[in-house]
Design a protein around this motif. Structure first.
Motif, PDB file in Angstrom:
ATOM      1  N   LEU A  11      40.815 -22.108  -6.407  1.00 59.99           N
ATOM      2  CA  LEU A  11      41.806 -21.036  -6.289  1.00 59.99           C
ATOM      3  C   LEU A  11      42.784 -21.044  -7.457  1.00 59.99           C
ATOM      4  O   LEU A  11      43.222 -19.986  -7.913  1.00 59.99           O
ATOM      5  N   ILE A  12      43.131 -22.233  -7.924  1.00 57.74           N
ATOM      6  CA  ILE A  12      44.095 -22.335  -9.022  1.00 57.74           C
ATOM      7  C   ILE A  12      43.445 -22.024 -10.365  1.00 57.74           C
ATOM      8  O   ILE A  12      44.042 -21.368 -11.222  1.00 57.74           O
ATOM      9  N   ALA A  13      42.216 -22.500 -10.551  1.00 52.96           N
ATOM     10  CA  ALA A  13      41.578 -22.419 -11.864  1.00 52.96           C
ATOM     11  C   ALA A  13      41.391 -20.983 -12.336  1.00 52.96           C
ATOM     12  O   ALA A  13      41.635 -20.664 -13.505  1.00 52.96           O
ATOM     13  N   VAL A  14      40.970 -20.106 -11.431  1.00 55.80           N
ATOM     14  CA  VAL A  14      40.665 -18.735 -11.847  1.00 55.80           C
ATOM     15  C   VAL A  14      41.902 -18.018 -12.394  1.00 55.80           C
ATOM     16  O   VAL A  14      41.884 -17.518 -13.523  1.00 55.80           O
ATOM     17  N   PRO A  15      43.022 -17.936 -11.636  1.00 56.90           N
ATOM     18  CA  PRO A  15      44.190 -17.260 -12.211  1.00 56.90           C
ATOM     19  C   PRO A  15      44.760 -17.968 -13.433  1.00 56.90           C
ATOM     20  O   PRO A  15      45.264 -17.311 -14.354  1.00 56.90           O
ATOM     21  N   LEU A  16      44.688 -19.310 -13.465  1.00 59.93           N
ATOM     22  CA  LEU A  16      45.202 -20.015 -14.638  1.00 59.93           C
ATOM     23  C   LEU A  16      44.366 -19.718 -15.876  1.00 59.93           C
ATOM     24  O   LEU A  16      44.905 -19.559 -16.980  1.00 59.93           O
ATOM     25  N   LEU A  17      43.053 -19.641 -15.710  1.00 50.26           N
ATOM     26  CA  LEU A  17      42.191 -19.301 -16.846  1.00 50.26           C
ATOM     27  C   LEU A  17      42.499 -17.899 -17.357  1.00 50.26           C
ATOM     28  O   LEU A  17      42.539 -17.660 -18.570  1.00 50.26           O
ATOM     29  N   PHE A  18      42.706 -16.979 -16.438  1.00 49.73           N
ATOM     30  CA  PHE A  18      43.079 -15.627 -16.839  1.00 49.73           C
ATOM     31  C   PHE A  18      44.414 -15.633 -17.579  1.00 49.73           C
ATOM     32  O   PHE A  18      44.585 -14.949 -18.598  1.00 49.73           O
ATOM     33  N   ALA A  19      45.378 -16.399 -17.056  1.00 51.12           N
ATOM     34  CA  ALA A  19      46.715 -16.406 -17.654  1.00 51.12           C
ATOM     35  C   ALA A  19      46.724 -17.065 -19.024  1.00 51.12           C
ATOM     36  O   ALA A  19      47.385 -16.580 -19.950  1.00 51.12           O
ATOM     37  N   VAL A  20      45.986 -18.176 -19.173  1.00 46.49           N
ATOM     38  CA  VAL A  20      46.026 -18.940 -20.421  1.00 46.49           C
ATOM     39  C   VAL A  20      45.083 -18.372 -21.472  1.00 46.49           C
ATOM     40  O   VAL A  20      45.450 -18.184 -22.635  1.00 46.49           O
ATOM     41  N   LEU A  21      43.857 -18.074 -21.060  1.00 41.12           N
ATOM     42  CA  LEU A  21      42.835 -17.655 -22.019  1.00 41.12           C
ATOM     43  C   LEU A  21      42.630 -16.143 -22.078  1.00 41.12           C
ATOM     44  O   LEU A  21      42.036 -15.639 -23.031  1.00 41.12           O
ATOM     45  N   GLY A  22      43.113 -15.444 -21.060  1.00 40.15           N
ATOM     46  CA  GLY A  22      42.894 -14.002 -21.005  1.00 40.15           C
ATOM     47  C   GLY A  22      43.308 -13.246 -22.249  1.00 40.15           C
ATOM     48  O   GLY A  22      42.521 -12.446 -22.787  1.00 40.15           O
ATOM     49  N   PRO A  23      44.536 -13.472 -22.773  1.00 34.61           N
ATOM     50  CA  PRO A  23      44.945 -12.732 -23.962  1.00 34.61           C
ATOM     51  C   PRO A  23      44.047 -12.955 -25.176  1.00 34.61           C
ATOM     52  O   PRO A  23      43.979 -12.088 -26.066  1.00 34.61           O
ATOM     53  N   LEU A  24      43.366 -14.094 -25.230  1.00 33.75           N
ATOM     54  CA  LEU A  24      42.485 -14.368 -26.366  1.00 33.75           C
ATOM     55  C   LEU A  24      41.238 -13.487 -26.349  1.00 33.75           C
ATOM     56  O   LEU A  24      40.619 -13.254 -27.395  1.00 33.75           O
ATOM     57  N   PHE A  25      40.862 -13.009 -25.166  1.00 30.39           N
ATOM     58  CA  PHE A  25      39.651 -12.208 -25.028  1.00 30.39           C
ATOM     59  C   PHE A  25      39.942 -10.746 -24.703  1.00 30.39           C
ATOM     60  O   PHE A  25      39.023  -9.979 -24.428  1.00 30.39           O
ATOM     61  N   ALA A  26      41.218 -10.376 -24.724  1.00 36.88           N
ATOM     62  CA  ALA A  26      41.567  -9.007 -24.349  1.00 36.88           C
ATOM     63  C   ALA A  26      41.141  -7.990 -25.393  1.00 36.88           C
ATOM     64  O   ALA A  26      40.816  -6.848 -25.069  1.00 36.88           O
ATOM     65  N   GLY A  27      41.143  -8.398 -26.662  1.00 38.78           N
ATOM     66  CA  GLY A  27      40.758  -7.477 -27.719  1.00 38.78           C
ATOM     67  C   GLY A  27      41.847  -6.462 -28.017  1.00 38.78           C
ATOM     68  O   GLY A  27      42.941  -6.479 -27.438  1.00 38.78           O
ATOM     69  N   ALA A  28      41.514  -5.551 -28.887  1.00 41.89           N
ATOM     70  CA  ALA A  28      42.474  -4.522 -29.290  1.00 41.89           C
ATOM     71  C   ALA A  28      42.515  -3.418 -28.250  1.00 41.89           C
ATOM     72  O   ALA A  28      41.517  -3.142 -27.578  1.00 41.89           O
ATOM     73  N   PRO A  29      43.661  -2.773 -28.089  1.00 40.43           N
ATOM     74  CA  PRO A  29      43.752  -1.678 -27.125  1.00 40.43           C
ATOM     75  C   PRO A  29      42.866  -0.507 -27.533  1.00 40.43           C
ATOM     76  O   PRO A  29      42.749  -0.170 -28.715  1.00 40.43           O
ATOM     77  N   GLU A  30      42.239   0.103 -26.537  1.00 36.66           N
ATOM     78  CA  GLU A  30      41.388   1.258 -26.786  1.00 36.66           C
ATOM     79  C   GLU A  30      42.155   2.535 -26.473  1.00 36.66           C
ATOM     80  O   GLU A  30      43.235   2.512 -25.906  1.00 36.66           O
ATOM     81  N   SER A  31      41.574   3.638 -26.848  1.00 41.84           N
ATOM     82  CA  SER A  31      42.189   4.921 -26.521  1.00 41.84           C
ATOM     83  C   SER A  31      42.191   5.107 -25.011  1.00 41.84           C
ATOM     84  O   SER A  31      41.258   4.704 -24.312  1.00 41.84           O
TER      85      SER A  31
END
Length: 266
Positions: A11-31
């Protein structure tokens, strides 16, 4: 016991992975696309402003998690020394002087206090950390005072005083170490409370911009289209709940482990 740890860590790992690593994989904003749509290259659909929900989820966890964790750590850095000083001072007037001001904060609901501060100073995520920590300190300090007072009344502490041990050695070397389990149990509750408070503040638009990539903001802004595009609400809400539940389960499992082992030895 193993399943408790596995469930809590999952339960902890999933949101923490999103919080810590998510911005690295978000990419550039699209239209931006049409609001509240699914498909068309957006596998979780788009939000109320036509932004990709998946990208918003990847970006939205850091503010909630970092602020809550930082506020909890800061609160304990204040509460533990304050509680130890009040419990071990040996002077009732000094203990009253240290603890009674906290009663004033306890009399004010935490969310109301955050809203009052926001109305006066407009705090951002960085400024929200000390505000959340401040409303967390009174309860945490009272737990420290209660646990430390009970330990300080034991004969071993009196023996240490008679031997001329320093206050620092008694407070930190013995009392603080003896109440580790109590603090660990309370830490889970305080962290979950901080997550709730930060998420609620963000939900109300305090500390973050109205259109910020934040899980709580996503829940607030997209709830009007819940039945049109539920993922924009369900996914960030589930991540917040998972982190809060996982934190409490992890500390509960860690504390029950020693009890079970002690029972086995008996």
């Amino acid at each position: 016991m193993a399943w408790r740890y596995a469930l809590a860590l999952g339960l902890i790992a999933v949101p923490l992975l999103f919080a810590v690593l998510g911005p690295l994989f978000a990419g550039a904003p699209e239209s931006r696309a049409v609001s509240f749509t699914t498909g068309r290259g957006h596998w979780l659909g788009t939000d109320f402003a036509g932004r990709d929900v998946w990208r918003q989820v990847l970006l939205g966890g850091r503010s909630v998690v970092v602020v809550a964790v930082a506020a909890t750590v800061l609160a304990y850095l204040v509460a533990i020394p304050l509680g130890l000083a009040a419990a071990l001072t040996g002077r009732s007037w000094l203990a009253e002087l240290l603890i009674r001001p906290l009663d004033v904060l306890l009399a004010v609901p935490s969310l109301l206090f955050v809203l009052l501060v926001a109305a006066l100073f407009r705090p951002g995520p960085g400024e929200l950390v000390p505000v959340v920590a401040l409303v967390t300190v009174p309860d945490a300090a009272r737990v420290v005072v209660s646990a430390a007072t009970e330990i300080a009344s034991r004969p071993v502490v009196e023996a240490l005083r008679m031997q001329g041990e320093s206050w620092w050695r008694i407070a930190v070397g013995h009392v603080a170490r003896s109440m580790r389990r109590t603090l660990a149990a309370d830490l889970g509750t305080r962290l979950a409370g901080a997550l709730y408070l930060v998420a609620t503040a963000a939900f109300l638009g305090v500390g973050v911009a109205p259109d910020a990539a934040d899980w709580a903001v996503m829940v607030d802004r997209n709830r009007v289209g819940l039945f049109l595009q539920p993922w924009a609400v369900v996914v960030p809400a589930a991540l917040i709940v998972a982190l809060s539940m996982g934190t409490n389960l992890l500390f509960d499992a860690a504390l029950q482990g020693p009890r079970e082992r002690t029972g086995e030895h008996r």
